[in-house]
Design an enzyme around this catalytic site. Structure first.
Site, PDB file in Angstrom:
ATOM      1  N   TYR A 158     -13.049  -0.504  12.481  1.00  0.00           N
ATOM      2  CA  TYR A 158     -13.272  -1.657  11.604  1.00  0.00           C
ATOM      3  C   TYR A 158     -14.208  -2.645  12.287  1.00  0.00           C
ATOM      4  O   TYR A 158     -14.056  -2.951  13.466  1.00  0.00           O
ATOM      5  CB  TYR A 158     -11.944  -2.361  11.299  1.00  0.00           C
ATOM      6  CG  TYR A 158     -12.123  -3.618  10.476  1.00  0.00           C
ATOM      7  CD1 TYR A 158     -12.084  -3.566   9.083  1.00  0.00           C
ATOM      8  CD2 TYR A 158     -12.357  -4.847  11.082  1.00  0.00           C
ATOM      9  CE1 TYR A 158     -12.273  -4.707   8.320  1.00  0.00           C
ATOM     10  CE2 TYR A 158     -12.550  -5.991  10.326  1.00  0.00           C
ATOM     11  CZ  TYR A 158     -12.507  -5.919   8.951  1.00  0.00           C
ATOM     12  OH  TYR A 158     -12.691  -7.046   8.200  1.00  0.00           O
ATOM     13  N   GLU A 188     -18.844  -6.756   6.046  1.00  0.00           N
ATOM     14  CA  GLU A 188     -17.715  -5.931   6.471  1.00  0.00           C
ATOM     15  C   GLU A 188     -18.087  -4.460   6.401  1.00  0.00           C
ATOM     16  O   GLU A 188     -18.632  -4.005   5.392  1.00  0.00           O
ATOM     17  CB  GLU A 188     -16.496  -6.212   5.583  1.00  0.00           C
ATOM     18  CG  GLU A 188     -15.237  -5.518   6.068  1.00  0.00           C
ATOM     19  CD  GLU A 188     -14.035  -5.811   5.169  1.00  0.00           C
ATOM     20  OE1 GLU A 188     -13.062  -6.391   5.649  1.00  0.00           O
ATOM     21  OE2 GLU A 188     -14.103  -5.460   3.974  1.00  0.00           O
TER      22      GLU A 188
END
Lengths: 289, 386
Positions: free
Chosen positions: B109, B197
């Site tokens: 992530y 993101e």
């Protein structure tokens, strides 16, 4: 006493000859604020609303020695205007303009912190010390000199708090609109610090809203450093997650920034909560006895 | 403002970041050629909407033949995809992304946000990718790193190494990441992002870093200086009333109640919604009509509020600051006549000349309940909404 502004404030208006600046400067002058001049590049030498116009803040500094400035220039130019005022040595800068890009503020905030300058806003109604000086767009008539210091992220919600404290005879020491943007020049904590040190202020009303964690941080500061009673109202208890509610900073993101979380934290830290906006004044009155 | 995944990946590619070879189609006729152009024998096909959770909703599929791409496109184009992040109506699918298939060894992530606390751009990294990062933050906070970037220095190589360590990268990958971090920062700053993101950022079977998803949010305040981003705006992904309101410079958010709200100021607008709820009603919307509340703006606001068929009553709450309430009252009356409002309207005026404003409304003969305090006005609106 009061905080930030008083009858000795010598105000410079940046973007002076624009329509919004003109409208609000007229009202400020009528309220008794000492506007010593204004800046509109290219219009230096003219007179506007009875005050001299300068091409730059530096020129104004030399000629009329302002000790505060208020900015009405369009959002794309605010970064430049704030940094110009800072470079010229003005220590209190109020930026009214809405819509300043967040990354501009990131740079501006770092710079003004280095220089030890108090920036209020952007996207804010300004600062008023009732009966002394009005640096902003708030309606002067609802204010009354008194004992309650008000700090708020929202304009019209501040007016509600002001009206209620005036109607109940409490009045205000100073009202500071810190603005609804994600990166404000002045935080709740900065303003709390000033009100705590101010003799005239007997109680502090802090009007918050959803988004970010500024209220939570303020709550901890209040618990550890503020001896005066603090009353808080948080707007946006019914706001859905993930939606920007008007203000750039008013958004519940990733489960963070809800009104419920803020109220819980404020209560834990000994802050008096006005459950709805109609009770702000009454709560202040109750606390002050 | 949000971007589609494919638009985010276009920006990634422009800044030198590793993304899969891909094609975007808006018609199923182009599906076969798109697969052939990409090459290979396996593809990932993804419906493009402004919402997460597409995989679970059937909007992402691994395919083995170009014909499957045709079927997928025929199925989804023009339809609405409902995921756990959308409302019950879902989001319209009007474009589809086809990518070469990536063999994944590990999912990580990575994101960057404008952090209000530190007042910096902060990179957030975790070895736990492809999952809900909020859950990781709650359950295993030691697996997440928050690394703020100083605007003066920009991202430094040591910061890339710090993040690499938490991501669990080997030395080759760490070197790759040291190149990526400045590229990502450059993208963030150049295009005025508020969120970037990559979930997941993957390590491929070949050991390379690869951006498998792209979620990008742009600062609305900075759109004026982002012509390339303006071109990417897809109004079909927004609530039509919200887009309409935005075009007229009004802030509007639709909610699920039946009391329409028109308020000046964002904070007071939220406060008004809360007050309605406090007295047992349900607000139909958030609407900030702005500081001046002229007839023109009030008319537009009425039109937007009344486009919601659920609305049974409209509560107008105006704190007249600089603008006089008598002028606002005249504006409201003219707007009601112009728009032809046929449901009850409760008006609360406060501030300069509020009394005169209320008298004007009361004497108008229009179906308006005019009350001077918000408590009475909210109670009345709730009563009329039942």
């Amino acid at each position: 006493m009061s905080i930030l502004v008083n009858k000795d404030t010598r105000l410079l208006v940046q973007g002076f000859t624009g329509s919004q600046a003109t409208l609000h400067s007229e009202q400020s002058i009528e309220y008794g604020t000492n506007i010593v001049g204004g800046v509109t590049p290219g219009k230096g030498g003219q007179t506007h609303l009875g005050a001299p116009v300068f091409n730059s803040v530096h020129d104004a500094m030399e000629a009329v020695q302002p000790n505060a400035s208020i900015i009405f220039v369009p959002a794309p130019f605010c970064k430049d205007s704030i940094l110009e005022a800072a470079d010229a040595g003005i220590k209190l800068i109020i930026c009214i303009t809405e819509g300043v890009p967040t990354l501009d503020m990131l740079i501006v905030k770092k710079r003004i912190d280095e220089l030890g300058i108090q920036l209020i806003g952007p996207n804010c109604p300004g600062v008023i010390t009732p009966g002394e000086a009005k640096l902003g767009i708030m309606p002067g008539s609802i204010h009354m000199a008194g004992s309650v210091g008000i700090i708020s992220r929202s304009g019209t919600l501040t007016y509600e708090a002001v009206k209620q404290t005036t109607d109940l005879g409490l009045g205000q020491s100073t009202c500071v609109g810190i603005g609804g943007d994600p990166i404000p020049g002045t935080s709740f904590i900065d303003a709390l610090k000033l009100f705590e040190a101010d003799e005239q202020t007997k109680a502090i009303v802090m009007v918050g809203e959803i988004g970010g964690t500024a209220e939570e941080e303020a709550a901890e500061y209040i618990r550890d450093h503020v001896t005066k009673p603090v009353i808080s109202y948080i707007a946006g208890q019914t706001a859905p997650a993930g939606k920007r509610m008007g203000h750039a900073g008013a958004i519940i993101a990733g489960g963070k920034g809800t009104a419920a979380d803020k109220i819980k934290k404020l209560k834990e830290c000994g802050v008096h909560i006005a459950e709805n906006l109609l009770q702000i004044g009454a709560k202040a009155k109750e606390v002050l006895g | 403002m949000n971007l589609h995944e494919y638009q985010g990946k276009q920006l990634f590619a422009k800044f030198g970041l590793p993304v899969s070879k891909n094609k975007v189609i808006t018609s199923s006729e182009d599906a076969i050629n798109a697969c052939r152009d990409i090459g290979g024998t396996k593809w990932v096909i993804k419906a493009q909407v402004h919402a997460g959770g597409r995989g679970k909703a059937g909007g992402v599929k691994l395919i083995n033949t170009p014909e499957e791409a045709v079927d997928f496109s025929n199925h989804w184009l023009g339809k609405r995809l409902v995921t756990y992040q959308t409302d019950t109506q879902g989001q319209l699918v009007n474009s589809i992304l086809i990518e070469e298939c990536t063999d994944i060894a590990q999912e990580l992530y990575l994101s960057a946000v404008v952090d209000r606390g530190t007042q910096r751009i902060v990179f957030i990294g975790s070895s736990e990718g492809g999952v809900n990062i909020e859950e990781v933050a709650e359950k295993t906070p030691e697996k997440i790193i928050y690394e703020p970037i100083d605007p003066l220095t920009g991202p430094m190589p040591f910061q890339a190494r710090k993040i690499s360590k938490i991501l669990g990268l080997n030395s080759e990958q760490s070197k790759e990441f040291s190149k990526m971090l400045p590229q990502l920062t450059d993208l963030f700053v150049t295009h005025d992002l508020t969120l970037l993101e990559i979930n997941p950022l993957v390590i491929t079977q070949g050991g390379k870093l690869h951006c498998l998803d792209a979620k990008i949010n742009i600062d609305t305040n900075a759109i004026y200086r982002q012509p390339e981003i303006q071109e990417m705006h897809d109004p079909s992904q927004e609530d039509p009333r919200e887009s309409e309101a935005a075009m007229h410079d009004l802030s509007y958010v639709s909610l699920e109640g039946n009391i329409g709200c028109m308020v000046n100021g964002a904070g007071l607008a939220m406060g008004t919604m809360d007050t309605i709820k406090y007295f047992g009603g349900a607000p139909a919307n958030f609407l900030d009509v702005g500081g001046t509340a002229t007839q023109e703006r009030v008319s537009k606001a009425f039109k937007i509020i009344l486009a919601d068929p659920e609305v049974k009553v409209v509560l107008v709450n105006i704190f007249g600051g600089i603008v006089r309430c008598d002028l606002i009252a005249e504006g409201i009356l003219a707007a009601i006549e112009e728009v032809g409002v046929s449901i009850p309207v409760v008006v609360r005026l406060e501030g300069n000349n509020a009394d005169i404003g209320s008298t004007i409304l009361a004497d108008s003969g229009a179906e308006i309940v005019s009350l001077n305090n918000l408590e009475d006005a909210a109670i009345k609106a709730v009563e009329l909404s039942k």
